[in-house]
Design a protein around this motif. Sequence first.
Motif, PDB file in Angstrom:
ATOM      1  N   THR A 103       0.813  -1.254   0.008  1.00 39.40           N
ATOM      2  CA  THR A 103       0.009   0.087  -0.066  1.00 39.40           C
ATOM      3  C   THR A 103       1.005   1.083   0.009  1.00 39.40           C
ATOM      4  O   THR A 103       0.279   2.426  -0.274  1.00 39.40           O
ATOM      5  CB  THR A 103      -0.948   0.025   1.134  1.00 39.40           C
ATOM      6  N   ALA A 104       2.188   1.240   0.557  1.00 38.30           N
ATOM      7  CA  ALA A 104       3.008   2.501   0.393  1.00 38.30           C
ATOM      8  C   ALA A 104       3.236   2.821  -0.805  1.00 38.30           C
ATOM      9  O   ALA A 104       3.020   4.253  -1.429  1.00 38.30           O
ATOM     10  CB  ALA A 104       4.269   2.071   1.192  1.00 38.30           C
ATOM     11  N   ASP A 105       3.416   2.064  -1.584  1.00 33.35           N
ATOM     12  CA  ASP A 105       3.790   2.409  -3.039  1.00 33.35           C
ATOM     13  C   ASP A 105       2.442   3.084  -3.793  1.00 33.35           C
ATOM     14  O   ASP A 105       2.599   4.227  -4.490  1.00 33.35           O
ATOM     15  CB  ASP A 105       4.014   1.155  -3.960  1.00 33.35           C
ATOM     16  N   TRP A 106       1.358   2.517  -3.677  1.00 33.16           N
ATOM     17  CA  TRP A 106      -0.103   3.158  -4.013  1.00 33.16           C
ATOM     18  C   TRP A 106      -0.212   4.492  -3.245  1.00 33.16           C
ATOM     19  O   TRP A 106      -0.524   5.644  -3.908  1.00 33.16           O
ATOM     20  CB  TRP A 106      -1.271   2.490  -3.627  1.00 33.16           C
ATOM     21  N   LEU A 107       0.031   4.774  -2.113  1.00 40.19           N
ATOM     22  CA  LEU A 107      -0.131   6.176  -1.292  1.00 40.19           C
ATOM     23  C   LEU A 107       0.885   7.030  -1.769  1.00 40.19           C
ATOM     24  O   LEU A 107       0.458   8.192  -1.937  1.00 40.19           O
ATOM     25  CB  LEU A 107      -0.096   5.728   0.112  1.00 40.19           C
ATOM     26  N   ASP A 108       1.818   6.818  -2.354  1.00 41.94           N
ATOM     27  CA  ASP A 108       3.045   7.895  -2.682  1.00 41.94           C
ATOM     28  C   ASP A 108       2.531   8.546  -4.021  1.00 41.94           C
ATOM     29  O   ASP A 108       3.065   9.422  -4.229  1.00 41.94           O
ATOM     30  CB  ASP A 108       4.348   6.978  -3.038  1.00 41.94           C
TER      31      ASP A 108
END
Length: 246
Positions: A103-108
């Motif tokens: 999810t971190a990649d998406w949030l970035d």
Amino acid sequence: PRALPIAKMIEKYGRNWQNPDFFDEDDKLAHPHRPFMAVKDVGGPGWSRVSGEKNAQGMVTGVFADTELLWHSNGSGDNVFSPLVLLYGKRGMLGSSTGFAVTADWLDRQTDSFRSELDELVAVHDWIPHSIEPTGSPEHEALIKANFADWQPSEMPLVMTSPGGIKGIHLGQGTVCKFKGMSDEESKRLLDHLRSELFSPKWTMDVWWPNDQGDLYLFDNSITLHNRIFAPGTNIKEALEKRLGF
């Protein structure tokens, strides 16, 4: 262990926490299976069996015993969920994949304004039936519920910073049922959007176990979700009776 099931039982039942006569229906269903979660053949405190293997009495001796697993993070609805998961392949791992939704990649890659809105959201966690193991038995559904959700609804920020200092989404696919201050309809609309985005191939990967035994995975459990799938054509029930992880 960071997350202590015994603490929940004491809070829920007081001095009667060891007496099944006082348990609610879910805990009565889960109780006979709890001894198999205390692993004696590995020696690690807090380790659990992940298997469809059966004992001489025909009772399944592990959790997640029947089906492929939908996206989840362990203990997602518990305020003291473990931030790290360790999974060791003891045997029968070939032909199965542990997938990851990062999810971190998406949030970035979201806009500043949308990230700001997400930062303000508080998720309400409660158990969503059959949200992880869709066709699991009532006993194992009760056991999973006891391990994934607190015994009463809990509230947590949707956006969290992992112990590694990385910001992401603590979605809790099996437990996030709405957002505080939002209507059910608004909550559903946002949850549907998040799931369709986060669980798309762009932000997920399937990691097929390279060996039948001996591999060890360690992965983030605060802002990363995982699932389990099998190779096409696999008889999943038979495969899980031979597959054993900890």
